[in-house]
Design a protein around this motif. Structure first.
Motif, PDB file in Angstrom:
ATOM      1  N   PRO A  45     -18.514  65.403 -21.760  1.00 18.54           N
ATOM      2  CA  PRO A  45     -19.317  64.603 -20.872  1.00 18.54           C
ATOM      3  C   PRO A  45     -19.109  64.933 -19.662  1.00 18.54           C
ATOM      4  CG  PRO A  45     -18.421  63.234 -22.552  1.00 18.54           C
ATOM      5  CD  PRO A  45     -17.474  64.400 -22.558  1.00 18.54           C
ATOM      6  N   LEU A  46     -20.326  64.781 -18.700  1.00 14.42           N
ATOM      7  CA  LEU A  46     -20.315  65.128 -17.344  1.00 14.42           C
ATOM      8  C   LEU A  46     -20.636  63.826 -16.501  1.00 14.42           C
ATOM      9  CD1 LEU A  46     -20.324  67.224 -14.790  1.00 14.42           C
ATOM     10  CD2 LEU A  46     -22.457  67.709 -15.389  1.00 14.42           C
ATOM     11  N   ILE A  47     -19.567  63.679 -15.538  1.00 19.08           N
ATOM     12  CA  ILE A  47     -19.896  62.357 -14.715  1.00 19.08           C
ATOM     13  C   ILE A  47     -20.110  62.916 -13.328  1.00 19.08           C
ATOM     14  CG2 ILE A  47     -19.062  60.487 -13.783  1.00 19.08           C
ATOM     15  CD1 ILE A  47     -17.244  60.241 -16.257  1.00 19.08           C
ATOM     16  N   LEU A  48     -21.322  62.661 -12.612  1.00 19.44           N
ATOM     17  CA  LEU A  48     -21.561  62.963 -11.174  1.00 19.44           C
ATOM     18  C   LEU A  48     -20.987  61.794 -10.488  1.00 19.44           C
ATOM     19  CD1 LEU A  48     -22.311  64.891  -8.877  1.00 19.44           C
ATOM     20  CD2 LEU A  48     -24.641  64.202  -9.265  1.00 19.44           C
ATOM     21  N   TYR A  49     -20.073  61.616  -9.725  1.00 20.57           N
ATOM     22  CA  TYR A  49     -19.539  60.670  -8.983  1.00 20.57           C
ATOM     23  C   TYR A  49     -19.809  60.582  -7.329  1.00 20.57           C
ATOM     24  CZ  TYR A  49     -15.712  57.305  -7.302  1.00 20.57           C
ATOM     25  OH  TYR A  49     -15.317  56.138  -6.469  1.00 20.57           O
ATOM     26  N   TYR A  50     -20.157  59.393  -6.767  1.00 22.30           N
ATOM     27  CA  TYR A  50     -20.071  59.163  -5.495  1.00 22.30           C
ATOM     28  C   TYR A  50     -19.170  58.238  -5.050  1.00 22.30           C
ATOM     29  CZ  TYR A  50     -24.543  60.837  -7.084  1.00 22.30           C
ATOM     30  OH  TYR A  50     -25.520  61.766  -7.613  1.00 22.30           O
ATOM     31  N   HIS A  51     -18.297  58.712  -3.802  1.00 23.59           N
ATOM     32  CA  HIS A  51     -17.376  57.874  -3.429  1.00 23.59           C
ATOM     33  C   HIS A  51     -17.906  56.789  -2.680  1.00 23.59           C
ATOM     34  CE1 HIS A  51     -17.893  59.295   0.728  1.00 23.59           C
ATOM     35  NE2 HIS A  51     -18.217  60.276   0.285  1.00 23.59           N
ATOM     36  N   GLY A  52     -17.071  55.717  -2.357  1.00 24.69           N
ATOM     37  CA  GLY A  52     -17.601  54.632  -1.413  1.00 24.69           C
ATOM     38  C   GLY A  52     -17.153  54.932   0.061  1.00 24.69           C
ATOM     39  N   GLY A  53     -17.284  53.729   0.975  1.00 24.92           N
ATOM     40  CA  GLY A  53     -17.068  53.954   2.368  1.00 24.92           C
ATOM     41  C   GLY A  53     -17.948  53.304   3.066  1.00 24.92           C
ATOM     42  N   GLY A  54     -18.973  52.410   2.518  1.00 24.17           N
ATOM     43  CA  GLY A  54     -20.053  51.873   3.197  1.00 24.17           C
ATOM     44  C   GLY A  54     -21.069  52.995   3.755  1.00 24.17           C
ATOM     45  N   PHE A  55     -21.266  54.323   3.363  1.00 25.31           N
ATOM     46  CA  PHE A  55     -21.755  55.014   3.790  1.00 25.31           C
ATOM     47  C   PHE A  55     -21.555  55.763   5.101  1.00 25.31           C
ATOM     48  CE2 PHE A  55     -25.291  53.233   0.901  1.00 25.31           C
ATOM     49  CZ  PHE A  55     -25.290  54.082   0.168  1.00 25.31           C
ATOM     50  N   VAL A  56     -20.490  55.064   5.729  1.00 29.19           N
ATOM     51  CA  VAL A  56     -19.915  55.729   7.172  1.00 29.19           C
ATOM     52  C   VAL A  56     -18.776  56.320   6.960  1.00 29.19           C
ATOM     53  CG1 VAL A  56     -19.242  54.548   9.234  1.00 29.19           C
ATOM     54  CG2 VAL A  56     -21.253  53.644   8.114  1.00 29.19           C
ATOM     55  N   PHE A  57     -17.814  55.992   6.101  1.00 28.51           N
ATOM     56  CA  PHE A  57     -16.375  56.411   5.982  1.00 28.51           C
ATOM     57  C   PHE A  57     -16.167  57.241   4.739  1.00 28.51           C
ATOM     58  CE2 PHE A  57     -16.397  52.709   8.653  1.00 28.51           C
ATOM     59  CZ  PHE A  57     -15.623  53.195   9.848  1.00 28.51           C
ATOM     60  N   CYS A  58     -14.972  57.830   4.763  1.00 32.73           N
ATOM     61  CA  CYS A  58     -14.415  58.504   3.534  1.00 32.73           C
ATOM     62  C   CYS A  58     -15.322  59.728   3.018  1.00 32.73           C
ATOM     63  CB  CYS A  58     -14.340  57.637   2.374  1.00 32.73           C
ATOM     64  SG  CYS A  58     -13.175  56.091   2.793  1.00 32.73           S
ATOM     65  N   ASN A  59     -14.668  60.562   2.179  1.00 30.50           N
ATOM     66  CA  ASN A  59     -14.985  61.885   1.705  1.00 30.50           C
ATOM     67  C   ASN A  59     -14.728  62.108   0.370  1.00 30.50           C
ATOM     68  OD1 ASN A  59     -14.413  62.513   4.771  1.00 30.50           O
ATOM     69  ND2 ASN A  59     -16.150  63.633   4.146  1.00 30.50           N
ATOM     70  N   ALA A  60     -15.203  63.209  -0.282  1.00 28.89           N
ATOM     71  CA  ALA A  60     -14.993  63.444  -1.903  1.00 28.89           C
ATOM     72  C   ALA A  60     -13.341  63.716  -2.046  1.00 28.89           C
ATOM     73  CB  ALA A  60     -15.647  64.378  -2.319  1.00 28.89           C
ATOM     74  N   ASP A  61     -12.808  64.391  -0.722  1.00 27.79           N
ATOM     75  CA  ASP A  61     -11.194  64.382  -0.797  1.00 27.79           C
ATOM     76  C   ASP A  61     -10.424  63.505  -0.271  1.00 27.79           C
ATOM     77  OD1 ASP A  61     -12.134  65.057   1.710  1.00 27.79           O
ATOM     78  OD2 ASP A  61     -11.117  67.109   1.919  1.00 27.79           O
ATOM     79  N   SER A  62     -10.988  62.486  -0.019  1.00 30.68           N
ATOM     80  CA  SER A  62     -10.185  61.184   0.375  1.00 30.68           C
ATOM     81  C   SER A  62      -9.225  61.029  -0.649  1.00 30.68           C
ATOM     82  CB  SER A  62     -10.973  60.177   0.739  1.00 30.68           C
ATOM     83  OG  SER A  62     -11.908  60.342   1.889  1.00 30.68           O
ATOM     84  N   SER A  63      -7.956  60.696  -0.354  1.00 29.59           N
ATOM     85  CA  SER A  63      -6.977  60.696  -1.277  1.00 29.59           C
ATOM     86  C   SER A  63      -7.287  59.696  -2.598  1.00 29.59           C
ATOM     87  CB  SER A  63      -5.568  60.210  -0.637  1.00 29.59           C
ATOM     88  OG  SER A  63      -4.522  60.008  -1.731  1.00 29.59           O
ATOM     89  N   ILE A  64      -7.798  58.323  -2.205  1.00 30.99           N
ATOM     90  CA  ILE A  64      -7.820  57.402  -3.034  1.00 30.99           C
ATOM     91  C   ILE A  64      -9.105  57.782  -4.095  1.00 30.99           C
ATOM     92  CG2 ILE A  64      -6.894  55.384  -1.527  1.00 30.99           C
ATOM     93  CD1 ILE A  64      -9.943  54.810  -0.846  1.00 30.99           C
ATOM     94  N   TYR A  65      -9.852  58.368  -3.495  1.00 28.93           N
ATOM     95  CA  TYR A  65     -11.101  58.737  -4.379  1.00 28.93           C
ATOM     96  C   TYR A  65     -10.563  60.048  -5.312  1.00 28.93           C
ATOM     97  CZ  TYR A  65     -13.672  55.301  -1.961  1.00 28.93           C
ATOM     98  OH  TYR A  65     -14.224  54.048  -1.655  1.00 28.93           O
ATOM     99  N   ASP A  66      -9.831  60.930  -4.801  1.00 30.33           N
ATOM    100  CA  ASP A  66      -9.368  61.925  -5.578  1.00 30.33           C
ATOM    101  C   ASP A  66      -8.671  61.547  -6.761  1.00 30.33           C
ATOM    102  OD1 ASP A  66      -8.758  64.966  -5.787  1.00 30.33           O
ATOM    103  OD2 ASP A  66      -6.869  64.268  -5.396  1.00 30.33           O
ATOM    104  N   VAL A  67      -7.679  60.690  -6.499  1.00 33.10           N
ATOM    105  CA  VAL A  67      -6.785  60.290  -7.453  1.00 33.10           C
ATOM    106  C   VAL A  67      -7.702  59.386  -8.440  1.00 33.10           C
ATOM    107  CG1 VAL A  67      -5.021  58.412  -7.943  1.00 33.10           C
ATOM    108  CG2 VAL A  67      -4.804  59.826  -6.128  1.00 33.10           C
ATOM    109  N   PHE A  68      -8.825  58.491  -8.038  1.00 34.36           N
ATOM    110  CA  PHE A  68      -9.552  57.771  -9.152  1.00 34.36           C
ATOM    111  C   PHE A  68     -10.341  58.815  -9.789  1.00 34.36           C
ATOM    112  CE2 PHE A  68     -13.474  55.382 -10.185  1.00 34.36           C
ATOM    113  CZ  PHE A  68     -12.936  54.365 -10.786  1.00 34.36           C
ATOM    114  N   CYS A  69     -10.921  59.908  -9.564  1.00 34.41           N
ATOM    115  CA  CYS A  69     -11.553  60.980 -10.188  1.00 34.41           C
ATOM    116  C   CYS A  69     -10.631  61.606 -11.074  1.00 34.41           C
ATOM    117  CB  CYS A  69     -12.415  61.682  -9.362  1.00 34.41           C
ATOM    118  SG  CYS A  69     -13.698  61.410  -8.332  1.00 34.41           S
TER     119      CYS A  69
END
Length: 325
Positions: A79-103
């Protein structure tokens, strides 16, 4: 209900002191970011690599797969999941540590393939820029010749997921996907996972009033990030911030017709919890099959503290594999 026996981690919270520069950009302090690692001989149970989405927009994708010795047979593609990180549309990136670990946790616990989109941030790029990037991501996957996509991804079992602002993006990206589903075949969305969705309107919900001074996501920060990300001149009942108002639910009839299911999650010690519950109620009122998972805890708890993510991963696993065919 307040969270019990749940300790909030201490971290440098960008939401508490948002500084807008004279040129209209936002000051973003350096944050922990994780590199990708596609070496199959590494000790990690998950491999990742980065690919360019649109060089003119500086958008890109991080792909994650289980670390397996050989591609799976086509009959057991993931199964394929396309994931979008948080940050209020203002902060963070796909490689932000917390989101990388979550993915990575999603891949490891679910046995799925995950693609995380690094979309354009506000206020430099106000909405709907991020939603447009989501559409770019759909077409990239549809047309991809990348070997990880062709060998591992089951395009017939495609899910949109996101945390906080990323859940807002999954919702509005999903509306756009539904409106052009025929153009995106063989991609077939089975459902959306809205993890602590970031919605707010001009009328304060009970949880916003009760938790206005939340130490992670206070009400003034919610308002300021929407002020920075919404189109100029609109209020917070715009469909992008409050899909429960005005015409924000357009295309939900199409989502119902397509047979999508939606998982809405939240925590009771989160100022946005009532908006999440209202979103679930709206979906149910439109006849969309909706699964709720609400528990004690704070906003995006499972991202900030991976040790708390187990129950959520279990719910997502059941959601995906109950509906995947």
């Amino acid at each position: 209900m307040a969270a019990k026996n749940i300790v909030r981690p201490v971290f440098d919270n960008p939401f508490l002191n948002i500084i807008v520069n004279p040129d209209g950009t936002v000051k973003r302090d350096p944050e922990a970011r994780n590199p990708s690692n596609s070496d199959p001989n590494c000790n990690s149970s998950v491999l990742s690599k980065d690919v360019v989405l649109d060089p003119t927009k500086n958008t890109w994708l991080r792909l994650y797969i289980p670390n397996m010795a050989a591609p799976p047979p086509s009959a057991v593609k993931l199964p394929l999941i396309l994931y979008y990180h948080g940050g209020g549309f203002v902060f963070c990136n796909a490689d932000s540590s917390i989101y990388d670990v979550f993915c990575k946790g999603l891949v490891e616990k679910l046995g799925a393939m995950v693609i995380s989109l690094d979309y354009r941030l506000a206020p430099e790029h106000r909405l709907p820029a991020a939603y447009e990037d989501a559409v770019d991501g759909f077409f990239w996957i549809k047309n991809a010749e990348d070997e990880w996509i062709t060998e591992y991804a089951d395009l017939n079992n495609f899910f949109l997921a996101g945390t906080s602002a990323g859940a807002n993006l999954a919702f509005h990206g999903g509306l756009r996907f539904a409106a052009m589903a025929g153009e995106l075949e063989p991609l077939r969305v089975r459902g959306m996972i809205l993890h602590h969705p970031y919605f707010s309107g001009t009328k304060r919900t009970g949880s916003e009033q009760k938790l206005a001074n939340d130490p992670l996501l206070p009400l003034y920060a919610i308002d300021q990030m929407f002020d920075l990300s919404l189109p100029k001149g609109v209020d917070h009942d715009h469909e992008y911030s409050n899909p429960m108002a005005k015409d924000g639910s357009k295309n939900l009839d199409e989502i119902r017709r397509l047979g999508w299911r939606v998982l809405v999650t939240g925590c009771f010690d989160d100022p946005l919890v009532d908006a999440g519950l209202e979103c679930a109620k709206m979906l149910e009122g439109k006849g969309v099959e909706t699964v709720r998972f609400f528990d004690d805890g704070y906003h995006a708890m499972e991202v900030f503290d991976p040790s708390m993510a187990g129950p959520l991963y279990d719910v997502i696993t059941n959601f995906i594999f109950s509906y995947a065919t």
